[in-house]
Design a protein around this motif. Structure first.
Motif, PDB file in Angstrom:
ATOM      1  N   TYR A 126       0.820  -1.206   0.000  1.00 24.25           N
ATOM      2  CA  TYR A 126       0.000   0.000   0.000  1.00 24.25           C
ATOM      3  C   TYR A 126       0.862   1.266   0.000  1.00 24.25           C
ATOM      4  CZ  TYR A 126      -3.171   3.660   1.511  1.00 24.25           C
ATOM      5  OH  TYR A 126      -3.867   4.837   1.600  1.00 24.25           O
ATOM      6  N   TYR A 127       1.810   1.342   0.931  1.00 22.84           N
ATOM      7  CA  TYR A 127       2.603   2.569   1.014  1.00 22.84           C
ATOM      8  C   TYR A 127       3.609   2.678  -0.126  1.00 22.84           C
ATOM      9  CZ  TYR A 127       0.374   3.909   5.324  1.00 22.84           C
ATOM     10  OH  TYR A 127      -0.568   4.308   6.252  1.00 22.84           O
ATOM     11  N   ALA A 128       4.059   1.560  -0.670  1.00 21.15           N
ATOM     12  CA  ALA A 128       4.923   1.625  -1.854  1.00 21.15           C
ATOM     13  C   ALA A 128       4.181   2.248  -3.028  1.00 21.15           C
ATOM     14  CB  ALA A 128       5.411   0.224  -2.223  1.00 21.15           C
ATOM     15  N   HIS A 129       2.889   1.992  -3.129  1.00 20.53           N
ATOM     16  CA  HIS A 129       2.097   2.495  -4.253  1.00 20.53           C
ATOM     17  C   HIS A 129       1.492   3.880  -4.007  1.00 20.53           C
ATOM     18  CE1 HIS A 129       2.621  -1.070  -6.550  1.00 20.53           C
ATOM     19  NE2 HIS A 129       1.817  -1.842  -5.847  1.00 20.53           N
ATOM     20  N   THR A 130       1.384   4.306  -2.759  1.00 17.75           N
ATOM     21  CA  THR A 130       0.687   5.568  -2.465  1.00 17.75           C
ATOM     22  C   THR A 130       1.584   6.680  -1.932  1.00 17.75           C
ATOM     23  OG1 THR A 130       0.128   4.824  -0.220  1.00 17.75           O
ATOM     24  CG2 THR A 130      -1.476   4.367  -1.972  1.00 17.75           C
ATOM     25  N   ALA A 131       2.776   6.342  -1.451  1.00 17.57           N
ATOM     26  CA  ALA A 131       3.612   7.333  -0.770  1.00 17.57           C
ATOM     27  C   ALA A 131       3.938   8.532  -1.656  1.00 17.57           C
ATOM     28  CB  ALA A 131       4.893   6.685  -0.258  1.00 17.57           C
ATOM     29  N   ALA A 132       4.271   8.279  -2.912  1.00 13.12           N
ATOM     30  CA  ALA A 132       4.653   9.393  -3.798  1.00 13.12           C
ATOM     31  C   ALA A 132       3.535  10.411  -3.912  1.00 13.12           C
ATOM     32  CB  ALA A 132       5.039   8.851  -5.179  1.00 13.12           C
ATOM     33  N   ASP A 133       2.315   9.932  -4.003  1.00 12.14           N
ATOM     34  CA  ASP A 133       1.184  10.851  -4.121  1.00 12.14           C
ATOM     35  C   ASP A 133       0.935  11.581  -2.808  1.00 12.14           C
ATOM     36  OD1 ASP A 133      -1.097  11.900  -5.681  1.00 12.14           O
ATOM     37  OD2 ASP A 133      -2.285  10.866  -4.158  1.00 12.14           O
ATOM     38  N   TYR A 134       1.019  10.866  -1.688  1.00 14.08           N
ATOM     39  CA  TYR A 134       0.811  11.521  -0.390  1.00 14.08           C
ATOM     40  C   TYR A 134       1.872  12.588  -0.119  1.00 14.08           C
ATOM     41  CZ  TYR A 134      -2.702   8.082   1.140  1.00 14.08           C
ATOM     42  OH  TYR A 134      -3.832   7.309   1.279  1.00 14.08           O
ATOM     43  N   LEU A 135       3.110  12.311  -0.501  1.00 16.42           N
ATOM     44  CA  LEU A 135       4.230  13.168  -0.116  1.00 16.42           C
ATOM     45  C   LEU A 135       4.515  14.306  -1.099  1.00 16.42           C
ATOM     46  CD1 LEU A 135       6.684  10.356   1.043  1.00 16.42           C
ATOM     47  CD2 LEU A 135       5.361  11.880   2.529  1.00 16.42           C
ATOM     48  N   LYS A 136       3.932  14.270  -2.279  1.00 16.00           N
ATOM     49  CA  LYS A 136       4.270  15.277  -3.285  1.00 16.00           C
ATOM     50  C   LYS A 136       3.779  16.658  -2.849  1.00 16.00           C
ATOM     51  CE  LYS A 136       0.125  14.647  -6.166  1.00 16.00           C
ATOM     52  NZ  LYS A 136      -0.363  14.147  -7.470  1.00 16.00           N
ATOM     53  N   PRO A 137       4.466  17.729  -3.267  1.00 18.85           N
ATOM     54  CA  PRO A 137       4.013  19.087  -2.939  1.00 18.85           C
ATOM     55  C   PRO A 137       2.594  19.319  -3.467  1.00 18.85           C
ATOM     56  CG  PRO A 137       6.244  19.125  -3.805  1.00 18.85           C
ATOM     57  CD  PRO A 137       5.729  17.734  -4.026  1.00 18.85           C
ATOM     58  N   LYS A 138       1.802  20.052  -2.698  1.00 13.68           N
ATOM     59  CA  LYS A 138       0.411  20.301  -3.076  1.00 13.68           C
ATOM     60  C   LYS A 138       0.127  21.801  -3.117  1.00 13.68           C
ATOM     61  CE  LYS A 138      -1.266  15.911  -1.164  1.00 13.68           C
ATOM     62  NZ  LYS A 138       0.082  15.354  -0.956  1.00 13.68           N
ATOM     63  N   SER A 146      -4.824  34.221  -7.226  1.00  9.69           N
ATOM     64  CA  SER A 146      -3.773  33.950  -8.208  1.00  9.69           C
ATOM     65  C   SER A 146      -2.513  34.761  -7.982  1.00  9.69           C
ATOM     66  CB  SER A 146      -4.297  34.209  -9.619  1.00  9.69           C
ATOM     67  OG  SER A 146      -4.684  35.571  -9.772  1.00  9.69           O
ATOM     68  N   LEU A 147      -2.591  35.818  -7.180  1.00  9.83           N
ATOM     69  CA  LEU A 147      -1.404  36.631  -6.907  1.00  9.83           C
ATOM     70  C   LEU A 147      -0.514  36.007  -5.829  1.00  9.83           C
ATOM     71  CD1 LEU A 147      -2.878  40.257  -6.964  1.00  9.83           C
ATOM     72  CD2 LEU A 147      -1.787  38.969  -8.818  1.00  9.83           C
ATOM     73  N   THR A 148      -1.072  35.074  -5.087  1.00 10.31           N
ATOM     74  CA  THR A 148      -0.306  34.392  -4.038  1.00 10.31           C
ATOM     75  C   THR A 148      -0.201  32.915  -4.398  1.00 10.31           C
ATOM     76  OG1 THR A 148      -1.251  35.904  -2.395  1.00 10.31           O
ATOM     77  CG2 THR A 148      -0.089  33.950  -1.563  1.00 10.31           C
ATOM     78  N   LYS A 149       1.005  32.454  -4.717  1.00  5.27           N
ATOM     79  CA  LYS A 149       1.227  31.042  -5.025  1.00  5.27           C
ATOM     80  C   LYS A 149       1.667  30.332  -3.747  1.00  5.27           C
ATOM     81  CE  LYS A 149       3.807  27.858  -7.992  1.00  5.27           C
ATOM     82  NZ  LYS A 149       4.843  27.725  -9.057  1.00  5.27           N
ATOM     83  N   VAL A 150       0.849  29.384  -3.294  1.00  9.64           N
ATOM     84  CA  VAL A 150       1.111  28.693  -2.034  1.00  9.64           C
ATOM     85  C   VAL A 150       1.311  27.196  -2.309  1.00  9.64           C
ATOM     86  CG1 VAL A 150       0.231  28.128   0.258  1.00  9.64           C
ATOM     87  CG2 VAL A 150      -0.235  30.365  -0.737  1.00  9.64           C
ATOM     88  N   VAL A 151       2.372  26.650  -1.746  1.00  9.16           N
ATOM     89  CA  VAL A 151       2.677  25.238  -1.881  1.00  9.16           C
ATOM     90  C   VAL A 151       2.887  24.636  -0.494  1.00  9.16           C
ATOM     91  CG1 VAL A 151       4.225  23.504  -2.861  1.00  9.16           C
ATOM     92  CG2 VAL A 151       3.765  25.607  -4.128  1.00  9.16           C
ATOM     93  N   GLU A 152       2.265  23.491  -0.258  1.00  3.50           N
ATOM     94  CA  GLU A 152       2.485  22.737   0.976  1.00  3.50           C
ATOM     95  C   GLU A 152       3.455  21.600   0.674  1.00  3.50           C
ATOM     96  OE1 GLU A 152       0.141  19.602   3.918  1.00  3.50           O
ATOM     97  OE2 GLU A 152      -1.018  20.879   2.558  1.00  3.50           O
ATOM     98  N   VAL A 153       4.575  21.577   1.382  1.00  8.57           N
ATOM     99  CA  VAL A 153       5.551  20.508   1.207  1.00  8.57           C
ATOM    100  C   VAL A 153       5.708  19.772   2.535  1.00  8.57           C
ATOM    101  CG1 VAL A 153       6.782  21.687  -0.642  1.00  8.57           C
ATOM    102  CG2 VAL A 153       7.504  22.031   1.714  1.00  8.57           C
ATOM    103  N   HIS A 154       6.228  18.545   2.450  1.00  6.62           N
ATOM    104  CA  HIS A 154       6.398  17.735   3.658  1.00  6.62           C
ATOM    105  C   HIS A 154       7.818  17.214   3.755  1.00  6.62           C
ATOM    106  CE1 HIS A 154       2.233  17.438   5.177  1.00  6.62           C
ATOM    107  NE2 HIS A 154       1.943  17.773   3.927  1.00  6.62           N
TER     108      HIS A 154
END
Length: 527
Positions: A126-138, A146-154
């Motif tokens: 499960y985590y081998a297949h899902t980790a990349a999606d969970y951990l990617k910047p959002k 649109s004037l403020t670009k916000v990214v959540e990283v982990h």
């Protein structure tokens, strides 16, 4: 590096002793003469020894793990996922090795030991297949749209401490570490002093699968000695154990300002609804109450049965319990194995004798079986349990279940919820819609309709954990990996900053923004 004796212990063939000796070598200690004897729960004989780690050994292990963590976190998540997929395959290929280990050090029947194989395989996949999606910047919505670009990283927490119990030595010894590992963390783990080998075996396989040697550091010894230094050296703590110890661990974690997740005790309830199929409910109740010899955090210790079904259910349930096969064999012939220790045997015996002496009726079981092994106890069913009996509201953690007669569904729900615990409940009905409606009224982190515990535990895409005094946080699913990370929000402003620009006075800016806020409320897609 420590060494264990290679002498032949009673009941263990020399090849097994050599195998255990190699596993014990994985624990690095300063004083190799400090050892713990590990007992075969089935026979009571010594099966091997492991080092007795000290506070200084914990500190050294933490240092070794931290040295490797940054380089591991820098690897692409796809590489880390590859390790888990290879580990998945190795666990399935070499399961007989660890099934023997689990049965010997824990005492459980092989069919219940196999559940641990399935758990580790499912979590790895499960985590081998899902980790990349969970951990990617959002991308997140910015204050100025649109004037403020916000990214959540982990980012990984760093060093995750794991303290696991003896009842599921492979599952709880390694499965909670898998999402932490793929998230880029190092691990400092302490399996229970009675059952260290399954965890050591799993770490060996992870390294064979490509994980850097030493990224997961194992210390072995008593929790009373090693728990505090593990907390002191960790950036996050995963703990599974009793509620009483959990309160102490939480206080210590709070002193060090580290986050934690805990699965704690339970006094789990099963509700037989008046539209249930009795035969199916009886079969489910046997599994719910006596799997893993009742030494299961999510097993059932209370069953509520309606008046109209009481006689039929109790007689069939008692007959089914008496029909169970107890055996110390290392094969799939047994329905139930032994308890893990003399302490557990004493607790189970004391709870049953206290209830019996105060007027409870023993419908089935109620005694130890030394003819099978030193820690065997029969599957036991009690009726007539009252509030003055220890078994009424204290977790027995053994093959003992109490039956309660109820006059209505509402009474069953009320009594099931009348507990400080809320870990796992079970509901039996012929109408799944009815079952879900009842489930939503129960104060438990997981509720299984027409099953004992496996669906909610095994469905690792969904969160699992307890309400009330049964835990804090969740394992599995998104929460099961994201809790091992630190979230970071990065906001990049374009064109103009937040706040009044130089060319606009503050009062005029306030009026303009008030209009903009009113407009934003009406725009589709604006949160």
């Amino acid at each position: 590096m420590s060494r264990t004796s290679s002498a032949t212990f009673p009941g263990i063939d020399p090849a097994s002793v050599e195998f255990l000796d190699r596993l014990a070598h994985r624990v690095q200690v300063a004083d190799p003469d400090r050892i713990l004897e590990i007992t075969n729960a089935m026979t009571g004989e010594v099966m091997g020894t492991v080092p007795a780690s000290t506070t200084e050994d914990v500190a050294a292990a933490a240092t070794r793990a931290r040295r490797l963590q940054r380089a591991w976190a820098a690897r692409p998540v796809e590489e880390r996922a590859g390790v888990l997929l290879r580990f998945h395959d190795l666990v399935l290929e070499r399961q007989d090795e660890v099934l023997d280990l689990i049965q010997r050090e824990n005492g459980k029947a092989r069919r219940h030991a196999y559940e641990e194989i399935m758990d580790v395989a499912v979590n790895s996949r499960y985590y081998a297949h899902t980790a990349a999606d969970y951990l990617k910047p959002k991308r997140r919505q910015g204050v100025q749209l649109s004037l403020t670009k916000v990214v959540e990283v982990h980012h990984p927490k760093g060093l995750v401490g794991v303290i696991s119990p003896w009842n599921y030595p492979l599952t709880l010894g390694i499965s909670d570490s898998l999402p932490a590992i793929i998230a880029g963390n190092a691990i400092l783990t302490k399996p229970d002093q009675q059952t260290p080998y399954a965890t050591l075996w799993a770490v060996q396989l992870l390294e064979e699968a490509g994980m850097p040697e030493g990224l997961v550091q194992v210390v072995t010894g008593r929790g009373s000695e090693l728990g505090t230094p593990i907390i002191e050296h960790s950036d996050f703590l995963m703990f599974t154990g009793s509620t009483a110890v959990g309160r102490t661990v939480a206080a210590q974690a709070g002193e060090h300002l580290i986050d934690y997740s805990m699965e704690l005790g339970g006094k789990n309830a099963l509700l037989v609804l008046d539209d249930a199929d009795i035969d199916k409910a009886v079969k489910g109740a046997v599994r719910a109450s006596f799997s893993n010899t009742g030494q299961l955090c999510i097993s059932i210790e209370r069953i509520y049965v309606p008046d109209s079904m009481w006689d039929s259910f109790t007689s069939r349930f008692a007959a089914a319990a008496k029909n169970m096969t107890l055996s110390p064999k290392l094969d799939y012939s047994a329905d139930m194995g032994s308890l893990v220790s003399k302490k557990q045997l004493t607790t189970v015996s004391d709870h049953v004798e206290d209830a019996r002496s105060k007027g409870a009726t023993v419908l089935a079981g109620g005694k130890a079986r030394p003819d099978l092994g030193p820690l065997f106890y029969e599957p036991t069913i009690l009726t007539g349990v009252t509030e003055d009996m220890t078994v009424f509201d204290h977790e027995t953690f053994g093959p003992v279940v109490s039956l309660y007669r109820v006059s209505s569904e509402e009474e069953a729900i009320r009594l099931a919820n009348d507990s400080e615990y809320g870990l796992n409940f079970s509901v039996w009905t012929s109408d799944p819609t009815h079952g879900r409606r009842v489930a939503e009224q129960l104060e438990a982190g997981t509720v299984n309709v027409n099953d004992a515990y496996a669906p909610t535990w095994g469905s690792v895409d969904a969160p699992m954990g307890g309400m009330k005094a049964s835990g804090v946080g969740r394992r599995h699913g998104e929460h099961g990996i994201m809790k091992y990370t630190e979230s970071q929000t990065i906001a990049v402003e374009r064109l103009i900053p937040v706040g009044a620009p130089d060319w606009l006075d503050a009062g005029r800016y306030a009026k303009v923004m008030t209009g903009a806020l009113r407009l934003a409320k009406k725009l589709p897609g604006v949160k």
